[in-house]
Motif scaffolding. Structure first.
Motif, PDB file in Angstrom:
ATOM      1  N   ASP A  45      50.585  40.445  45.464  1.00  0.00           N
ATOM      2  CA  ASP A  45      51.678  39.569  45.052  1.00  0.00           C
ATOM      3  C   ASP A  45      51.205  38.117  45.039  1.00  0.00           C
ATOM      4  OD1 ASP A  45      51.345  39.220  47.759  1.00  0.00           O
ATOM      5  OD2 ASP A  45      53.477  39.058  48.213  1.00  0.00           O
ATOM      6  N   TYR A  46      49.911  37.929  44.761  1.00  0.00           N
ATOM      7  CA  TYR A  46      49.271  36.635  44.955  1.00  0.00           C
ATOM      8  C   TYR A  46      48.467  36.228  43.717  1.00  0.00           C
ATOM      9  CZ  TYR A  46      47.370  33.130  48.258  1.00  0.00           C
ATOM     10  OH  TYR A  46      47.040  31.978  48.942  1.00  0.00           O
ATOM     11  N   PRO A  47      49.139  36.071  42.565  1.00  0.00           N
ATOM     12  CA  PRO A  47      48.405  35.715  41.352  1.00  0.00           C
ATOM     13  C   PRO A  47      47.810  34.306  41.461  1.00  0.00           C
ATOM     14  CG  PRO A  47      50.784  35.498  40.991  1.00  0.00           C
ATOM     15  CD  PRO A  47      50.599  36.144  42.341  1.00  0.00           C
ATOM     16  N   PRO A  48      46.626  34.049  40.935  1.00  0.00           N
ATOM     17  CA  PRO A  48      45.791  34.981  40.160  1.00  0.00           C
ATOM     18  C   PRO A  48      44.805  35.789  41.009  1.00  0.00           C
ATOM     19  CG  PRO A  48      44.833  32.813  40.078  1.00  0.00           C
ATOM     20  CD  PRO A  48      46.068  32.669  40.918  1.00  0.00           C
ATOM     21  N   TYR A  49      44.932  35.720  42.346  1.00  0.00           N
ATOM     22  CA  TYR A  49      44.022  36.478  43.204  1.00  0.00           C
ATOM     23  C   TYR A  49      44.192  37.986  42.989  1.00  0.00           C
ATOM     24  CZ  TYR A  49      43.134  32.213  45.995  1.00  0.00           C
ATOM     25  OH  TYR A  49      42.775  30.966  46.427  1.00  0.00           O
ATOM     26  N   GLU A  50      45.420  38.486  43.207  1.00  0.00           N
ATOM     27  CA  GLU A  50      45.736  39.896  42.987  1.00  0.00           C
ATOM     28  C   GLU A  50      47.220  40.013  42.709  1.00  0.00           C
ATOM     29  OE1 GLU A  50      43.542  39.608  45.944  1.00  0.00           O
ATOM     30  OE2 GLU A  50      45.126  38.417  46.853  1.00  0.00           O
ATOM     31  N   PHE A  51      47.573  40.794  41.696  1.00  0.00           N
ATOM     32  CA  PHE A  51      48.980  40.923  41.313  1.00  0.00           C
ATOM     33  C   PHE A  51      49.156  42.141  40.418  1.00  0.00           C
ATOM     34  CE2 PHE A  51      46.695  38.211  38.409  1.00  0.00           C
ATOM     35  CZ  PHE A  51      47.161  38.506  37.140  1.00  0.00           C
ATOM     36  N   LYS A 176      56.212  39.005  51.342  1.00  0.00           N
ATOM     37  CA  LYS A 176      55.804  38.977  49.936  1.00  0.00           C
ATOM     38  C   LYS A 176      56.201  37.673  49.257  1.00  0.00           C
ATOM     39  CE  LYS A 176      55.337  43.826  48.693  1.00  0.00           C
ATOM     40  NZ  LYS A 176      53.986  43.617  48.163  1.00  0.00           N
ATOM     41  N   ILE A 177      55.284  37.133  48.475  1.00  0.00           N
ATOM     42  CA  ILE A 177      55.550  35.885  47.762  1.00  0.00           C
ATOM     43  C   ILE A 177      56.623  36.088  46.699  1.00  0.00           C
ATOM     44  CG2 ILE A 177      54.531  34.129  46.247  1.00  0.00           C
ATOM     45  CD1 ILE A 177      51.945  34.484  47.795  1.00  0.00           C
ATOM     46  N   THR A 178      56.656  37.252  46.089  1.00  0.00           N
ATOM     47  CA  THR A 178      57.691  37.517  45.086  1.00  0.00           C
ATOM     48  C   THR A 178      59.081  37.377  45.699  1.00  0.00           C
ATOM     49  OG1 THR A 178      57.295  39.870  45.557  1.00  0.00           O
ATOM     50  CG2 THR A 178      56.334  38.975  43.540  1.00  0.00           C
ATOM     51  N   ASP A 179      59.231  37.796  46.947  1.00  0.00           N
ATOM     52  CA  ASP A 179      60.520  37.644  47.638  1.00  0.00           C
ATOM     53  C   ASP A 179      60.820  36.173  47.918  1.00  0.00           C
ATOM     54  OD1 ASP A 179      60.883  40.379  47.630  1.00  0.00           O
ATOM     55  OD2 ASP A 179      60.068  40.666  49.645  1.00  0.00           O
ATOM     56  N   LEU A 180      59.782  35.404  48.249  1.00  0.00           N
ATOM     57  CA  LEU A 180      59.966  33.969  48.478  1.00  0.00           C
ATOM     58  C   LEU A 180      60.422  33.267  47.204  1.00  0.00           C
ATOM     59  CD1 LEU A 180      56.797  33.253  50.650  1.00  0.00           C
ATOM     60  CD2 LEU A 180      59.160  32.998  51.421  1.00  0.00           C
ATOM     61  N   VAL A 181      59.805  33.621  46.080  1.00  0.00           N
ATOM     62  CA  VAL A 181      60.180  33.012  44.800  1.00  0.00           C
ATOM     63  C   VAL A 181      61.618  33.364  44.448  1.00  0.00           C
ATOM     64  CG1 VAL A 181      59.685  32.960  42.313  1.00  0.00           C
ATOM     65  CG2 VAL A 181      57.803  32.926  43.956  1.00  0.00           C
ATOM     66  N   LEU A 182      62.011  34.592  44.726  1.00  0.00           N
ATOM     67  CA  LEU A 182      63.392  35.005  44.488  1.00  0.00           C
ATOM     68  C   LEU A 182      64.351  34.186  45.350  1.00  0.00           C
ATOM     69  CD1 LEU A 182      65.264  37.025  43.037  1.00  0.00           C
ATOM     70  CD2 LEU A 182      64.967  38.566  44.981  1.00  0.00           C
ATOM     71  N   GLU A 183      63.994  33.971  46.614  1.00  0.00           N
ATOM     72  CA  GLU A 183      64.818  33.164  47.515  1.00  0.00           C
ATOM     73  C   GLU A 183      64.920  31.717  47.023  1.00  0.00           C
ATOM     74  OE1 GLU A 183      66.089  34.548  51.180  1.00  0.00           O
ATOM     75  OE2 GLU A 183      66.405  35.571  49.267  1.00  0.00           O
ATOM     76  N   LEU A 184      63.817  31.198  46.493  1.00  0.00           N
ATOM     77  CA  LEU A 184      63.825  29.830  45.965  1.00  0.00           C
ATOM     78  C   LEU A 184      64.721  29.736  44.731  1.00  0.00           C
ATOM     79  CD1 LEU A 184      62.730  26.937  46.089  1.00  0.00           C
ATOM     80  CD2 LEU A 184      60.746  27.710  44.769  1.00  0.00           C
ATOM     81  N   GLU A 196      46.902  26.519  45.420  1.00  0.00           N
ATOM     82  CA  GLU A 196      47.130  25.890  44.118  1.00  0.00           C
ATOM     83  C   GLU A 196      47.139  26.854  42.931  1.00  0.00           C
ATOM     84  OE1 GLU A 196      45.898  21.654  42.597  1.00  0.00           O
ATOM     85  OE2 GLU A 196      44.189  23.011  42.390  1.00  0.00           O
ATOM     86  N   PRO A 197      46.135  27.740  42.790  1.00  0.00           N
ATOM     87  CA  PRO A 197      46.176  28.642  41.631  1.00  0.00           C
ATOM     88  C   PRO A 197      47.359  29.605  41.660  1.00  0.00           C
ATOM     89  CG  PRO A 197      44.384  29.246  43.103  1.00  0.00           C
ATOM     90  CD  PRO A 197      44.908  27.931  43.573  1.00  0.00           C
ATOM     91  N   VAL A 198      47.800  29.951  42.874  1.00  0.00           N
ATOM     92  CA  VAL A 198      48.958  30.831  43.008  1.00  0.00           C
ATOM     93  C   VAL A 198      50.220  30.076  42.604  1.00  0.00           C
ATOM     94  CG1 VAL A 198      50.270  32.287  44.587  1.00  0.00           C
ATOM     95  CG2 VAL A 198      47.802  32.076  44.857  1.00  0.00           C
ATOM     96  N   ALA A 199      50.339  28.832  43.055  1.00  0.00           N
ATOM     97  CA  ALA A 199      51.482  27.989  42.683  1.00  0.00           C
ATOM     98  C   ALA A 199      51.554  27.820  41.172  1.00  0.00           C
ATOM     99  CB  ALA A 199      51.373  26.629  43.371  1.00  0.00           C
ATOM    100  N   GLU A 200      50.409  27.546  40.552  1.00  0.00           N
ATOM    101  CA  GLU A 200      50.371  27.360  39.095  1.00  0.00           C
ATOM    102  C   GLU A 200      50.806  28.619  38.366  1.00  0.00           C
ATOM    103  OE1 GLU A 200      46.333  26.160  38.663  1.00  0.00           O
ATOM    104  OE2 GLU A 200      46.780  24.011  38.869  1.00  0.00           O
ATOM    105  N   ALA A 201      50.375  29.780  38.893  1.00  0.00           N
ATOM    106  CA  ALA A 201      50.731  31.047  38.249  1.00  0.00           C
ATOM    107  C   ALA A 201      52.233  31.299  38.309  1.00  0.00           C
ATOM    108  CB  ALA A 201      49.972  32.200  38.900  1.00  0.00           C
ATOM    109  N   TYR A 202      52.861  31.026  39.451  1.00  0.00           N
ATOM    110  CA  TYR A 202      54.304  31.265  39.570  1.00  0.00           C
ATOM    111  C   TYR A 202      55.113  30.255  38.772  1.00  0.00           C
ATOM    112  CZ  TYR A 202      54.107  35.150  42.813  1.00  0.00           C
ATOM    113  OH  TYR A 202      53.905  36.396  43.362  1.00  0.00           O
TER     114      TYR A 202
END
Length: 264
Positions: A45-51, A176-184, A196-202
């Motif tokens: 759940d960590y783009p662009p590392y793994e998703f 999970k970051i996907t859950d954090l983004v949903l909460e945001l 940074e690359p994960v932030a840019e991806a989301y």
């Protein structure tokens, strides 16, 4: 907070004990070759590392960490099996030999190095945060988060940054970051700390999100983790990483994975 620290110490202590129980005099590399596969543990759940990405109608786990893991497997001459799990469960799965190695944007922090061995670092990224665009003018850094909620993935460098720098905010940790983004997006939290690359991806996937210019820190580097006492496997992994770093493949893989994460 003190309760969390005590629990964390107990978990680390338990894993150190498990390491002692799981040590083997045999060659891990030989064992993997005999099995014909190496089992990767990651948290996708960590783009662009793994998703996760739908490719030709099939849900696949992709990212530049995954490409690195594939190259590690190829250099050993075995197949790669991927196990997706919560980030905070990866180390326990490794020391109990449920997985053979971890590639998951993991920073080799001292407390982790007590229970597992780490490869050479293969990438270092800046730490940033994302907020809703409507809050961009008022939430520019940690000092504006007084009385607000900052989200982090549990058991990560980002959680440590939140505790250290967002002293007047409530730190919300999820697996999970996907859950954090949903909460945001649902106004349940006010920001998220991400590499940074994960932030840019989301942000690319959520047009209503924004990344302030503030830099919250820089990673010392992320590494591959393996069980302790497996020098042959560590040497093989370091050889692959050294090759990918020197020929510029890491930068290329990051770029390709970021572009893939941005695609609809």
């Amino acid at each position: 907070m003190y309760k969390k620290i005590i629990i964390g110490i107990l978990v680390i202590s338990m894993m150190i004990g498990m390491v002692g129980c799981n040590k083997s005099s045999g060659s891990k590399l030989t064992e993997i070759k005999e099995k014909g596969k190496i089992v990767l543990g990651t948290s996708a759940d960590y783009p662009p590392y793994e998703f996760h990405k739908l490719i030709n109608g099939k849900d696949e786990i992709v990212g530049f960490d995954i490409e690195i893991a594939k190259q590690i497997a190829a250099d050993i001459g075995v197949e790669l099996e991927i196990v997706d799990m919560k980030f905070d469960g990866l180390l326990a799965a490794l020391v109990t030999d449920d997985i053979d190695f971890i590639v998951a944007g993991m920073v080799p922090k001292p407390e982790r190095a007590k229970v597992v061995d780490f490869s050479i670092p293969y990438y270092a990224g800046k730490q940033r945060m994302i907020v809703r665009k409507e809050d961009a003018a008022k939430l520019k850094g940690p000092e504006e988060f007084k009385g607000l909620k900052i989200g982090v993935q549990k058991s990560t460098t980002q959680e440590e940054i939140a505790i250290e720098k967002f002293t007047d905010a409530e730190v919300i940790g999820l697996s999970k970051i996907t859950d954090l983004v949903l909460e945001l997006n649902n106004n349940k939290i006010d920001g998220i700390i991400l590499a940074e690359p994960v932030a840019e991806a989301y942000i690319a996937q959520n047009s209503n999100l924004y990344m302030p210019e503030v830099i919250l820190g820089e990673e010392s580097g992320v590494s591959v983790a393996i069980n302790k006492g497996k020098p042959d496997l560590l040497e093989s992994i370091n050889g692959t990483l050294d090759k990918l770093i020197k020929d510029g493949s890491i930068d290329k893989l990051i770029q390709e994975a970021t572009e893939l994460a941005d695609q609809d």
